[in-house]
Enzyme design. Structure first.
Site, short mmCIF file in Angstrom:
data_model
loop_
_atom_site.label_atom_id
_atom_site.label_comp_id
_atom_site.label_asym_id
_atom_site.label_seq_id
_atom_site.Cartn_x
_atom_site.Cartn_y
_atom_site.Cartn_z
N GLU A 70 0.83 -1.04 -0.05
CA GLU A 70 -0.03 0.01 0.12
C GLU A 70 0.82 1.27 -0.16
O GLU A 70 0.45 2.44 -0.50
CB GLU A 70 -0.96 -0.02 1.19
N HIS A 129 -10.83 -6.76 7.85
CA HIS A 129 -11.73 -6.48 6.63
C HIS A 129 -12.92 -5.77 6.87
O HIS A 129 -13.94 -5.85 5.78
CB HIS A 129 -11.96 -7.81 5.69
#
Length: 324
Positions: A60, A129
């Site tokens: 990321e 998540h």
């Protein structure tokens, strides 16, 4: 107009903006041939090729760092973080580099980029998540933060975000990706950032929400209507900037407000809204603002639905406000 769900609306918007402006590029993990983990970029690789739809390494920090570099050199990158929970390794690139670029360069440079993040719970994703990290970004001057709750708004807001000259964090409620369809304009359609949307008119109190929680808030308003209670539902849509004027106007009119968000309660964005209401329209209040939020715990896998502000929790908060 086409009947689309939210993720289809995102995919079509990306395609139309890439067709309109060759500077728009998409990057992220598996966004190419795979079409992204939720298929929000499906078909873009075949249509626009590997120079504009770029599969990134599993990093990321690299995705967001590359997006900043692309933006500075004239492109308009749309970076995808597969789940909002994974943005933290790239946090510094977003809050220290992208957000500060215009200010630290005295306006000589800026970063026209969008960071898309599927966010929120309700899909049994567990604590890595399912989180809602929007408050981190709302607390960062230099960023704009958007959180739509419908396919039509997703198109209008994402189009505006891509054309914005500063970095925009675009959060997508993944439990609503395929929850329902609505008519989405086929032609160009933009929604200004910082403008709330009245999802339901009402006179007895106002329910303020955004993102994935709007669906439950609307259900609660339906249940209240069956009891003869008229609740206005205001969908903020943008959190930075946010539509303070719209919130204060309706709260001043009805005098009662319940704020709904699935992010953890402490220091969540709705706390900022509640504080602003207390500062600016205190005399109009008939009861203190009440927050209905996620819990101050890591997001639970086993109690997924219990964690989210559901209809019953919203109705209990409404009753407390009405009984005050």
């Amino acid at each position: 107009m086409a009947q689309l769900n939210l993720v289809q609306s995102v995919a079509r918007t990306l395609a139309s903006e890439m067709a309109r402006d060759e500077r728009v590029v998409v990057l992220g993990e598996d966004v190419g041939k795979r079409g992204g983990v939720f298929l929000a970029t499906e078909g873009l690789f075949d249509r626009f090729g590997p120079d504009r739809v770029i599969d990134s390494p599993l990093s990321e920090a690299a995705i967001l760092g590359a997006a900043v570099g692309m933006a500075v050199h004239g492109l308009r990158p749309v970076a995808e973080i597969q789940f909002a929970d994974y943005v933290y390794p790239g946090f510094d690139q977003l809050v220290s580099q992208a957000a500060k670029l215009r200010y630290r360069s005295g306006g000589q440079f800026y970063a026209p980029m969008v960071v898309r993040m599927p966010a929120g719970g309700g899909v049994k994703g567990g604590h890595h998540h399912s989180q809602n990290p929007e408050t981190h970004f709302v607390h960062t001057p230099g960023l704009k933060v958007v959180y739509p709750s419908s396919p039509k708004d997703a198109k209008g807001l994402l189009t505006t975000a891509i054309r914005d000259d500063d970095p925009v964090v675009f959060m997508e409620p993944k439990r609503l990706y395929r929850a329902f369809k609505e008519e989405v304009p086929d032609d160009e359609y933009l929604v200004p950032l910082g403008k709330a949307r009245v999802r339901r008119e009402g006179d007895d109190l106002v329910l303020v929400s955004y993102g994935g929680s709007v669906a439950e808030t609307l259900k609660a308003a339906d249940a209240l209507a069956e009891q003869g209670i008229s609740a206005q539902v205001l969908d903020l849509r943008s959190l930075l900037p946010w539509d303070k004027e719209a919130v204060l106007e309706v709260v001043a009119r009805v005098g009662r407000v319940v704020l709904v968000s699935e992010a953890p309660k402490t220091a969540g964005f709705i706390s900022e809204v509640a504080a602003t209401i207390s500062e600016e329209v205190l005399d109009a209040l008939l009861a203190p603002p009440v927050r209905v939020a996620g819990f101050d715990t890591p997001y639970p896998y086993a109690q997924d639905r219990a964690y989210l502000p559901g209809v019953n929790r919203i109705l209990r908060a409404v009753q407390a406000v009405l009984d005050y």
